[in-house]
Design an enzyme around this catalytic site. Structure first.
Site, PDB file in Angstrom:
ATOM      1  N   HIS A 199     -10.644  -4.855  -3.368  1.00  0.00           N
ATOM      2  CA  HIS A 199      -9.060  -5.282  -2.878  1.00  0.00           C
ATOM      3  C   HIS A 199      -9.405  -5.613  -1.380  1.00  0.00           C
ATOM      4  O   HIS A 199     -10.163  -5.153  -0.801  1.00  0.00           O
ATOM      5  CB  HIS A 199      -8.391  -4.059  -2.997  1.00  0.00           C
ATOM      6  CG  HIS A 199      -8.894  -2.703  -2.364  1.00  0.00           C
ATOM      7  ND1 HIS A 199      -9.568  -2.151  -3.291  1.00  0.00           N
ATOM      8  CD2 HIS A 199      -8.619  -2.175  -1.237  1.00  0.00           C
ATOM      9  CE1 HIS A 199     -10.032  -0.883  -2.464  1.00  0.00           C
ATOM     10  NE2 HIS A 199      -9.382  -1.047  -1.211  1.00  0.00           N
TER      11      HIS A 199
ATOM     12  N   ASP B 255       0.898  -1.211   0.021  1.00  0.00           N
ATOM     13  CA  ASP B 255       0.091  -0.087   0.108  1.00  0.00           C
ATOM     14  C   ASP B 255       0.968   1.185   0.019  1.00  0.00           C
ATOM     15  O   ASP B 255       1.865   1.253   0.660  1.00  0.00           O
ATOM     16  CB  ASP B 255      -0.907  -0.213   1.273  1.00  0.00           C
ATOM     17  CG  ASP B 255      -2.122   0.937   1.408  1.00  0.00           C
ATOM     18  OD1 ASP B 255      -3.149   0.603   1.187  1.00  0.00           O
ATOM     19  OD2 ASP B 255      -1.893   2.426   1.105  1.00  0.00           O
TER      20      ASP B 255
ATOM     21  N   HIS C 263      -7.083  -5.708   2.144  1.00  0.00           N
ATOM     22  CA  HIS C 263      -5.825  -4.962   2.619  1.00  0.00           C
ATOM     23  C   HIS C 263      -5.387  -6.238   3.526  1.00  0.00           C
ATOM     24  O   HIS C 263      -6.109  -6.964   4.429  1.00  0.00           O
ATOM     25  CB  HIS C 263      -6.218  -3.944   3.918  1.00  0.00           C
ATOM     26  CG  HIS C 263      -6.962  -2.722   2.974  1.00  0.00           C
ATOM     27  ND1 HIS C 263      -6.278  -1.547   3.117  1.00  0.00           N
ATOM     28  CD2 HIS C 263      -8.020  -2.550   2.698  1.00  0.00           C
ATOM     29  CE1 HIS C 263      -7.039  -0.669   2.369  1.00  0.00           C
ATOM     30  NE2 HIS C 263      -8.199  -1.159   1.909  1.00  0.00           N
TER      31      HIS C 263
ATOM     32  N   GLU D 232     -12.056   3.854  -1.035  1.00  0.00           N
ATOM     33  CA  GLU D 232     -11.487   5.035  -1.946  1.00  0.00           C
ATOM     34  C   GLU D 232     -11.340   4.477  -3.138  1.00  0.00           C
ATOM     35  O   GLU D 232     -11.522   5.448  -4.096  1.00  0.00           O
ATOM     36  CB  GLU D 232     -10.112   5.465  -1.406  1.00  0.00           C
ATOM     37  CG  GLU D 232     -10.114   6.166  -0.063  1.00  0.00           C
ATOM     38  CD  GLU D 232      -8.762   6.535   0.539  1.00  0.00           C
ATOM     39  OE1 GLU D 232      -7.631   6.247  -0.310  1.00  0.00           O
ATOM     40  OE2 GLU D 232      -8.680   6.651   1.658  1.00  0.00           O
ATOM     41  N   VAL D 233     -10.962   3.319  -3.666  1.00  0.00           N
ATOM     42  CA  VAL D 233     -10.435   2.852  -4.835  1.00  0.00           C
ATOM     43  C   VAL D 233     -11.589   1.766  -5.161  1.00  0.00           C
ATOM     44  O   VAL D 233     -11.738   0.674  -4.579  1.00  0.00           O
ATOM     45  CB  VAL D 233      -9.159   2.347  -4.998  1.00  0.00           C
ATOM     46  CG1 VAL D 233      -8.775   1.798  -6.314  1.00  0.00           C
ATOM     47  CG2 VAL D 233      -8.218   3.236  -4.580  1.00  0.00           C
TER      48      VAL D 233
ATOM     49  N   ASN E 216     -13.112  -2.943   2.342  1.00  0.00           N
ATOM     50  CA  ASN E 216     -14.139  -1.924   2.428  1.00  0.00           C
ATOM     51  C   ASN E 216     -15.048  -1.940   1.255  1.00  0.00           C
ATOM     52  O   ASN E 216     -14.725  -2.155   0.111  1.00  0.00           O
ATOM     53  CB  ASN E 216     -13.354  -0.440   2.623  1.00  0.00           C
ATOM     54  CG  ASN E 216     -12.601  -0.312   3.865  1.00  0.00           C
ATOM     55  OD1 ASN E 216     -13.014  -0.655   4.854  1.00  0.00           O
ATOM     56  ND2 ASN E 216     -11.349   0.182   3.461  1.00  0.00           N
TER      57      ASN E 216
HETATM   58  P1  DGP Z   1      -9.801   1.668   0.427  1.00  0.00           P
HETATM   59  O1  DGP Z   1      -9.866   2.754   1.284  1.00  0.00           O
HETATM   60  O2  DGP Z   1     -10.265   0.294   0.919  1.00  0.00           O
HETATM   61  O3  DGP Z   1     -10.269   1.890  -0.797  1.00  0.00           O
HETATM   62  O4  DGP Z   1      -8.045   1.451   0.191  1.00  0.00           O
HETATM   63  C1  DGP Z   1      -7.477   1.880  -0.988  1.00  0.00           C
HETATM   64  C2  DGP Z   1      -5.954   1.986  -0.550  1.00  0.00           C
HETATM   65  O5  DGP Z   1      -5.287   2.144  -1.878  1.00  0.00           O
HETATM   66  C3  DGP Z   1      -5.577   3.106   0.541  1.00  0.00           C
HETATM   67  O6  DGP Z   1      -4.996   2.322   1.548  1.00  0.00           O
HETATM   68  C4  DGP Z   1      -4.265   3.307  -0.146  1.00  0.00           C
HETATM   69  C5  DGP Z   1      -3.958   2.678  -1.589  1.00  0.00           C
HETATM   70  N1  DGP Z   1      -3.558   3.258  -2.564  1.00  0.00           N
HETATM   71  C6  DGP Z   1      -4.311   4.460  -3.314  1.00  0.00           C
HETATM   72  N2  DGP Z   1      -3.597   4.771  -4.424  1.00  0.00           N
HETATM   73  C7  DGP Z   1      -2.501   3.938  -4.557  1.00  0.00           C
HETATM   74  C8  DGP Z   1      -1.340   3.839  -5.720  1.00  0.00           C
HETATM   75  O7  DGP Z   1      -1.373   4.345  -6.554  1.00  0.00           O
HETATM   76  N3  DGP Z   1      -0.656   2.698  -5.189  1.00  0.00           N
HETATM   77  C9  DGP Z   1      -0.633   2.007  -3.923  1.00  0.00           C
HETATM   78  N4  DGP Z   1       0.320   0.809  -4.206  1.00  0.00           N
HETATM   79  N5  DGP Z   1      -1.583   2.086  -3.418  1.00  0.00           N
HETATM   80  C10 DGP Z   1      -2.509   2.873  -3.224  1.00  0.00           C
END
Ligand code: DGP
Length: 134
Positions: A114, A43, A116, A109-110, A101
């Site tokens: 995924h 992350d 974690h 957020e994304v 999430n």
């Molecule tokens: P969520 O809140 O569950 O959608 O978590 C999204 C996660 O993705 C957050 O912990 C940060 C991570 N993240 C966002 N952008 C990037 C990226 O460009 N590269 C990586 N490695 N992680 C990212």
């Protein structure tokens, strides 16, 4: 069940989300594990001493879409990849937390499914009561 269920009010999968770009190699990542079903990488904004993400190779917005639309083979392959990643991160012995999430209340957020993987030290309780409404 299909992706177009009548009660599904969320927006469709965005092929330009950041994890889709990582899968296509358009954005770099610090890879931990990869196979036909999943990719695991660190992350970018770690919330624990070890914080990795595992994503399926195909397009699913969240856990709900994944478990509705993915084949049994994909689901099984994905969670075996999570397990492989945990082993490669050496988290088996001391413990780790898996978290996924879904949607606004969870702060997703994304919008590419995924999981974690967090570990490498004591993680405390799952929910921060200061942020809880009850
Ligand atoms: P969520 O809140 O569950 O959608 O978590 C999204 C996660 O993705 C957050 O912990 C940060 C991570 N993240 C966002 N952008 C990037 C990226 O460009 N590269 C990586 N490695 N992680 C990212």
């Amino acid at each position: 069940m299909s992706k177009n269920m009548p009660n599904d009010t969320r927006s469709p999968y965005d092929p330009d989300n950041i994890f889709a770009k990582i899968l296509r190699g358009e954005i770099p990542c610090k890879e931990i594990y990869a196979d036909d079903y999943a990719l695991c990488f660190h992350d970018v904004n770690p919330q624990a001493p070890v914080h990795a993400l595992v994503i399926p190779r195909n397009a699913y917005r969240s856990f709900s879409d994944f478990t509705t639309d993915a084949s049994n083979e994909e689901i099984c392959g994905f969670f075996r990849a999570v397990k492989q990643s945990v082993q490669l991160l050496n988290l088996e012995e001391d413990g780790y937390r898996l978290l996924a999430n879904h949607g606004e209340h969870a702060g997703q957020e994304v919008d590419h499914f995924h999981v974690h993987i967090c570990g490498g030290g004591s993680l405390g309780k799952l929910i921060n009561k200061n942020n809880s409404s009850s």
